[in-house]
Design a protein around this motif. Structure first.
Motif, PDB file in Angstrom:
ATOM      1  N   SER A 408       0.838  -1.193   0.000  1.00 29.33           N
ATOM      2  CA  SER A 408       0.000   0.000   0.000  1.00 29.33           C
ATOM      3  C   SER A 408       0.876   1.248   0.000  1.00 29.33           C
ATOM      4  CB  SER A 408      -0.850  -0.009   1.272  1.00 29.33           C
ATOM      5  OG  SER A 408      -1.237   1.289   1.612  1.00 29.33           O
ATOM      6  N   ARG A 409       0.372   2.310  -0.583  1.00 28.64           N
ATOM      7  CA  ARG A 409       1.111   3.575  -0.545  1.00 28.64           C
ATOM      8  C   ARG A 409       0.511   4.532   0.472  1.00 28.64           C
ATOM      9  NH1 ARG A 409       5.640   1.939  -1.713  1.00 28.64           N
ATOM     10  NH2 ARG A 409       5.575   0.556  -3.498  1.00 28.64           N
ATOM     11  N   ARG A 410      -0.530   4.092   1.142  1.00 34.98           N
ATOM     12  CA  ARG A 410      -1.175   4.996   2.106  1.00 34.98           C
ATOM     13  C   ARG A 410      -0.667   4.799   3.524  1.00 34.98           C
ATOM     14  NH1 ARG A 410      -7.382   5.764   1.580  1.00 34.98           N
ATOM     15  NH2 ARG A 410      -7.480   3.502   1.699  1.00 34.98           N
ATOM     16  N   PHE A 411      -0.328   3.543   3.866  1.00 33.84           N
ATOM     17  CA  PHE A 411       0.195   3.271   5.203  1.00 33.84           C
ATOM     18  C   PHE A 411       1.545   2.600   5.046  1.00 33.84           C
ATOM     19  CE2 PHE A 411      -4.409   3.133   5.539  1.00 33.84           C
ATOM     20  CZ  PHE A 411      -4.630   4.000   6.601  1.00 33.84           C
ATOM     21  N   SER A 412       2.521   3.064   5.785  1.00 34.02           N
ATOM     22  CA  SER A 412       3.843   2.468   5.675  1.00 34.02           C
ATOM     23  C   SER A 412       3.792   0.995   6.065  1.00 34.02           C
ATOM     24  CB  SER A 412       4.795   3.226   6.593  1.00 34.02           C
ATOM     25  OG  SER A 412       6.002   2.546   6.659  1.00 34.02           O
ATOM     26  N   GLY A 413       4.261   0.134   5.169  1.00 30.92           N
ATOM     27  CA  GLY A 413       4.276  -1.291   5.462  1.00 30.92           C
ATOM     28  C   GLY A 413       2.912  -1.944   5.368  1.00 30.92           C
ATOM     29  N   GLY A 414       1.908  -1.240   4.848  1.00 33.83           N
ATOM     30  CA  GLY A 414       0.574  -1.813   4.723  1.00 33.83           C
ATOM     31  C   GLY A 414       0.453  -2.661   3.462  1.00 33.83           C
ATOM     32  N   LEU A 415      -0.466  -3.616   3.490  1.00 32.64           N
ATOM     33  CA  LEU A 415      -0.768  -4.402   2.291  1.00 32.64           C
ATOM     34  C   LEU A 415      -2.146  -3.985   1.800  1.00 32.64           C
ATOM     35  CD1 LEU A 415       0.520  -7.975   3.198  1.00 32.64           C
ATOM     36  CD2 LEU A 415       1.580  -6.274   1.694  1.00 32.64           C
ATOM     37  N   TYR A 416      -2.213  -3.711   0.512  1.00 27.89           N
ATOM     38  CA  TYR A 416      -3.444  -3.180  -0.044  1.00 27.89           C
ATOM     39  C   TYR A 416      -4.664  -4.081   0.175  1.00 27.89           C
ATOM     40  CZ  TYR A 416      -5.792   0.276  -2.695  1.00 27.89           C
ATOM     41  OH  TYR A 416      -6.627   1.277  -3.031  1.00 27.89           O
ATOM     42  N   PRO A 417      -4.540  -5.393  -0.040  1.00 28.66           N
ATOM     43  CA  PRO A 417      -5.722  -6.243   0.199  1.00 28.66           C
ATOM     44  C   PRO A 417      -6.232  -6.150   1.639  1.00 28.66           C
ATOM     45  CG  PRO A 417      -4.066  -7.437  -1.044  1.00 28.66           C
ATOM     46  CD  PRO A 417      -3.415  -6.165  -0.589  1.00 28.66           C
ATOM     47  N   ILE A 418      -5.300  -6.033   2.593  1.00 31.78           N
ATOM     48  CA  ILE A 418      -5.726  -5.940   4.001  1.00 31.78           C
ATOM     49  C   ILE A 418      -6.432  -4.609   4.247  1.00 31.78           C
ATOM     50  CG2 ILE A 418      -4.921  -5.822   6.405  1.00 31.78           C
ATOM     51  CD1 ILE A 418      -2.939  -7.943   5.845  1.00 31.78           C
ATOM     52  N   GLU A 419      -5.927  -3.552   3.620  1.00 28.40           N
ATOM     53  CA  GLU A 419      -6.600  -2.261   3.755  1.00 28.40           C
ATOM     54  C   GLU A 419      -8.056  -2.348   3.269  1.00 28.40           C
ATOM     55  OE1 GLU A 419      -5.232   1.501   1.961  1.00 28.40           O
ATOM     56  OE2 GLU A 419      -3.261   0.762   2.577  1.00 28.40           O
ATOM     57  N   LEU A 420      -8.237  -2.994   2.132  1.00 30.07           N
ATOM     58  CA  LEU A 420      -9.600  -3.146   1.601  1.00 30.07           C
ATOM     59  C   LEU A 420     -10.469  -3.948   2.553  1.00 30.07           C
ATOM     60  CD1 LEU A 420      -9.025  -3.922  -2.190  1.00 30.07           C
ATOM     61  CD2 LEU A 420      -9.911  -1.818  -1.190  1.00 30.07           C
ATOM     62  N   ALA A 421      -9.897  -5.048   3.077  1.00 32.05           N
ATOM     63  CA  ALA A 421     -10.667  -5.890   3.999  1.00 32.05           C
ATOM     64  C   ALA A 421     -10.964  -5.145   5.293  1.00 32.05           C
ATOM     65  CB  ALA A 421      -9.926  -7.192   4.270  1.00 32.05           C
ATOM     66  N   ASN A 422     -10.007  -4.349   5.777  1.00 37.25           N
ATOM     67  CA  ASN A 422     -10.251  -3.506   6.968  1.00 37.25           C
ATOM     68  C   ASN A 422     -11.491  -2.662   6.753  1.00 37.25           C
ATOM     69  OD1 ASN A 422      -6.820  -2.529   7.856  1.00 37.25           O
ATOM     70  ND2 ASN A 422      -8.054  -4.248   8.526  1.00 37.25           N
ATOM     71  N   GLY A 423     -11.568  -2.078   5.557  1.00 39.38           N
ATOM     72  CA  GLY A 423     -12.677  -1.189   5.237  1.00 39.38           C
ATOM     73  C   GLY A 423     -14.017  -1.882   5.336  1.00 39.38           C
ATOM     74  N   ILE A 424     -14.107  -3.119   4.852  1.00 40.59           N
ATOM     75  CA  ILE A 424     -15.416  -3.770   4.860  1.00 40.59           C
ATOM     76  C   ILE A 424     -15.697  -4.542   6.147  1.00 40.59           C
ATOM     77  CG2 ILE A 424     -15.606  -3.888   2.336  1.00 40.59           C
ATOM     78  CD1 ILE A 424     -14.975  -6.871   2.575  1.00 40.59           C
ATOM     79  N   ALA A 425     -14.636  -4.909   6.885  1.00 35.45           N
ATOM     80  CA  ALA A 425     -14.886  -5.661   8.126  1.00 35.45           C
ATOM     81  C   ALA A 425     -15.002  -4.742   9.330  1.00 35.45           C
ATOM     82  CB  ALA A 425     -13.767  -6.675   8.354  1.00 35.45           C
ATOM     83  N   SER A 426     -14.714  -3.466   9.127  1.00 27.41           N
ATOM     84  CA  SER A 426     -14.703  -2.561  10.264  1.00 27.41           C
ATOM     85  C   SER A 426     -16.121  -2.247  10.717  1.00 27.41           C
ATOM     86  CB  SER A 426     -13.970  -1.285   9.859  1.00 27.41           C
ATOM     87  OG  SER A 426     -14.425  -0.231  10.648  1.00 27.41           O
ATOM     88  N   LEU A 427     -16.349  -2.308  12.010  1.00 26.56           N
ATOM     89  CA  LEU A 427     -17.681  -2.020  12.531  1.00 26.56           C
ATOM     90  C   LEU A 427     -18.005  -0.540  12.460  1.00 26.56           C
ATOM     91  CD1 LEU A 427     -17.800  -4.527  15.423  1.00 26.56           C
ATOM     92  CD2 LEU A 427     -19.711  -4.131  13.886  1.00 26.56           C
ATOM     93  N   SER A 428     -16.964   0.298  12.296  1.00 27.77           N
ATOM     94  CA  SER A 428     -17.262   1.727  12.236  1.00 27.77           C
ATOM     95  C   SER A 428     -17.959   2.071  10.925  1.00 27.77           C
ATOM     96  CB  SER A 428     -15.982   2.538  12.388  1.00 27.77           C
ATOM     97  OG  SER A 428     -15.076   2.172  11.384  1.00 27.77           O
ATOM     98  N   SER A 429     -17.837   1.177   9.927  1.00 20.76           N
ATOM     99  CA  SER A 429     -18.451   1.481   8.641  1.00 20.76           C
ATOM    100  C   SER A 429     -19.903   1.010   8.572  1.00 20.76           C
ATOM    101  CB  SER A 429     -17.653   0.819   7.521  1.00 20.76           C
ATOM    102  OG  SER A 429     -17.767  -0.581   7.620  1.00 20.76           O
ATOM    103  N   TYR A 430     -20.340   0.289   9.567  1.00 23.74           N
ATOM    104  CA  TYR A 430     -21.737  -0.137   9.573  1.00 23.74           C
ATOM    105  C   TYR A 430     -22.257  -0.045  10.971  1.00 23.74           C
ATOM    106  CZ  TYR A 430     -22.869  -5.009  11.039  1.00 23.74           C
ATOM    107  OH  TYR A 430     -23.185  -6.129  11.698  1.00 23.74           O
ATOM    108  N   PRO A 431     -23.524  -0.269  11.301  1.00 24.08           N
ATOM    109  CA  PRO A 431     -24.196   0.597  12.271  1.00 24.08           C
ATOM    110  C   PRO A 431     -23.261   1.182  13.317  1.00 24.08           C
ATOM    111  CG  PRO A 431     -24.891  -1.680  12.536  1.00 24.08           C
ATOM    112  CD  PRO A 431     -24.063  -1.604  11.283  1.00 24.08           C
TER     113      PRO A 431
END
Ligand SMILES: [Zn+2]
Length: 442
Positions: A408-431
């Motif tokens: 990933s270019r957004r977080f140092s040492g991040g992996l892009y697939p994990i960033e995407l999964a974070n987005g959809i598995a995060s509870l802050s994104s749904y109720p």
């Protein structure tokens, strides 16, 4: 879990100690000096084990499955406060070509939607932690039943089937009984007979109805009346494993196993289970070893984003290659001896990771500013201080070859697939937690 956006190294502020009059103490002065000196020059053993990786221009991997989860405990305003925990996990399928088409600095939401369309599976549940009255039984019984039903009902029982597949080693011609466990009520040691979902405790004075999910050991994280949020965290980790191995099981059951060559499975976090939950670790290792002996190499990594290994890597990464853009990726497969002497802060009577890990630790430095800690399985645990060797990790070369494409270019040492999964598995994104709390107050 989300990437940590804080940069910098621990103890960078150590020099602020200089303002204190304590600095007059010779002992403290020498302590501060030594620990700054330690950072200035790591010992040669720490940096000499790194290996240059000669990548192959052709990547065999073009499919990625990534699993992630989150949980949030929520309390009502009532007295005494009611408390529940919401747990959500997701597994996402991404093709490597679709990842290439995304701008890794400023991803367009429509592109992200395209990548994720029809390719994610979700699982969620709610566990009562305290002060929730049920007409059907105690908190203890409610949690046990919710866990059993949540896993059993979702996706028409596919995750439950995976629990059975692992528990009974259903890849074998002759599957076995489950691992041993203790009855949640009378503590008698028991096992489930091959392929069963439920049983009665064989202790005749107990005779309670038990579920296969009890074998996992959730009951040890609660009393009759209340549970800690540790149970939500454990449920999340177990579900991440069950979702990941559901895809692996479905691939495995196909006649053609060549799909494994083209697929990388990624788990957010280490490849390990802790305390009572370690029961599934030998089963997972046995399956990966069984597949390896059949010539089927399953590409799996876990990524650690916090903890001792990440801290240790951050103190040495600047001294190892690549130091400029022309140098190649370098990596270091950590032996158990290295972990014990350089990373762990306490001595251990057994070799590192023997009970709890199903992956070994690897440091990777992709370019001068990108370093990460990944875990890669070996199959059977290699019970020696000087294990593992790089060639004992399952398909390490194919994994290192694809890794630079996933950074990933957004977080140092991040992996892009994990960033995407974070987005959809995060509870802050749904109720939002606020809405969840209002539901509790009703
Ligand atoms: Zn019993």
């Amino acid at each position: 879990m989300a990437y940590n956006s804080k940069g910098g190294l621990p103890f960078e502020s150590a020099s602020k100690l200089g303002h204190l009059y304590l600095m007059n103490s010779e002992w403290i002065n020498s302590l501060v000096k030594d620990f700054e000196a330690h950072y200035a020059s790591p010992s040669s053993t720490v940096i000499s084990n790194w290996i240059e990786f000669n990548g192959n221009p052709h990547n065999s991997i073009d499919q990625i499955w990534v699993v992630d989860g989150s949980y949030v405990p929520v309390q009502s305003d009532a007295m005494p406060p009611k408390e529940v925990a919401f747990v959500k996990t997701a597994i996402l399928n991404i093709s490597e070509t679709s990842l290439k088409s995304i701008d890794k600095y400023n991803p367009h939401p429509m592109d992200l939607q395209k990548v994720m369309k029809d390719s994610a599976l979700f699982h969620s549940t709610v566990l009562p932690l305290r002060n929730i009255k049920s007409s059907r039984g105690t908190n203890f019984e409610t949690v046990r039943n919710i866990i059993f039903e949540s896993i059993k009902v979702d996706e028409k029982g596919e995750y439950f089937e995976t629990l059975k597949w692992l528990s009974y080693q259903k890849w074998l011609d002759t599957p076995t009984n489950s691992p041993f466990f203790n009855c949640p009520y009378c503590e008698m040691e028991l096992e489930f007979t091959v392929n069963s979902d439920e049983m009665h405790c064989i202790n005749s004075t107990c005779n309670k109805e038990l579920y296969l999910t009890d074998m996992i050991g959730f009951h040890l994280d609660m009393t009759e009346e209340k549970a800690t949020d540790g149970i939500a965290s454990a449920y999340m980790t177990i579900m991440e494993h069950l979702m990941l191995f559901t895809i692996i099981r479905l691939y495995w059951n196909r006649g053609d196993k060549t799909q494994f060559n083209k697929t990388l499975f990624i788990k957010d976090g280490p490849l390990s289970l802790n305390s009572q939950y370690v029961k599934l670790v030998p089963r997972i290792r046995d399956f990966l070893q069984f597949a390896k002996e059949k010539g089927v190499l399953i590409n799996i990594i876990g990524q650690e984003k916090t903890g001792k290994f990440v801290d240790h890597l951050s103190t040495i990464a600047r001294y190892v290659k690549p130091l400029d853009r022309n140098e190649k990726l370098h990596y270091h497969v950590l032996t158990h001896a290295y972990v014990e002497s350089e990373v762990q802060d306490k001595p251990s009577t057994i070799n590192y990771g023997k009970r709890s890990n199903w992956g070994e630790k690897v440091f990777v430095k992709v370019d001068p500013v990108t370093q990460l800690v990944i875990n890669v399985p070996t199959g059977d645990y290699l019970d020696s201080k000087n294990a593992p060797l790089p060639n004992e990790l399952i398909n390490l070369e194919a994994i290192l070859n694809i890794l630079p494409n996933l950074v990933s270019r957004r977080f140092s040492g991040g992996l892009y697939p994990i960033e995407l999964a974070n987005g959809i598995a995060s509870l802050s994104s749904y109720p939002s937690a606020k809405i969840l709390q209002q539901l509790l107050n009703e």
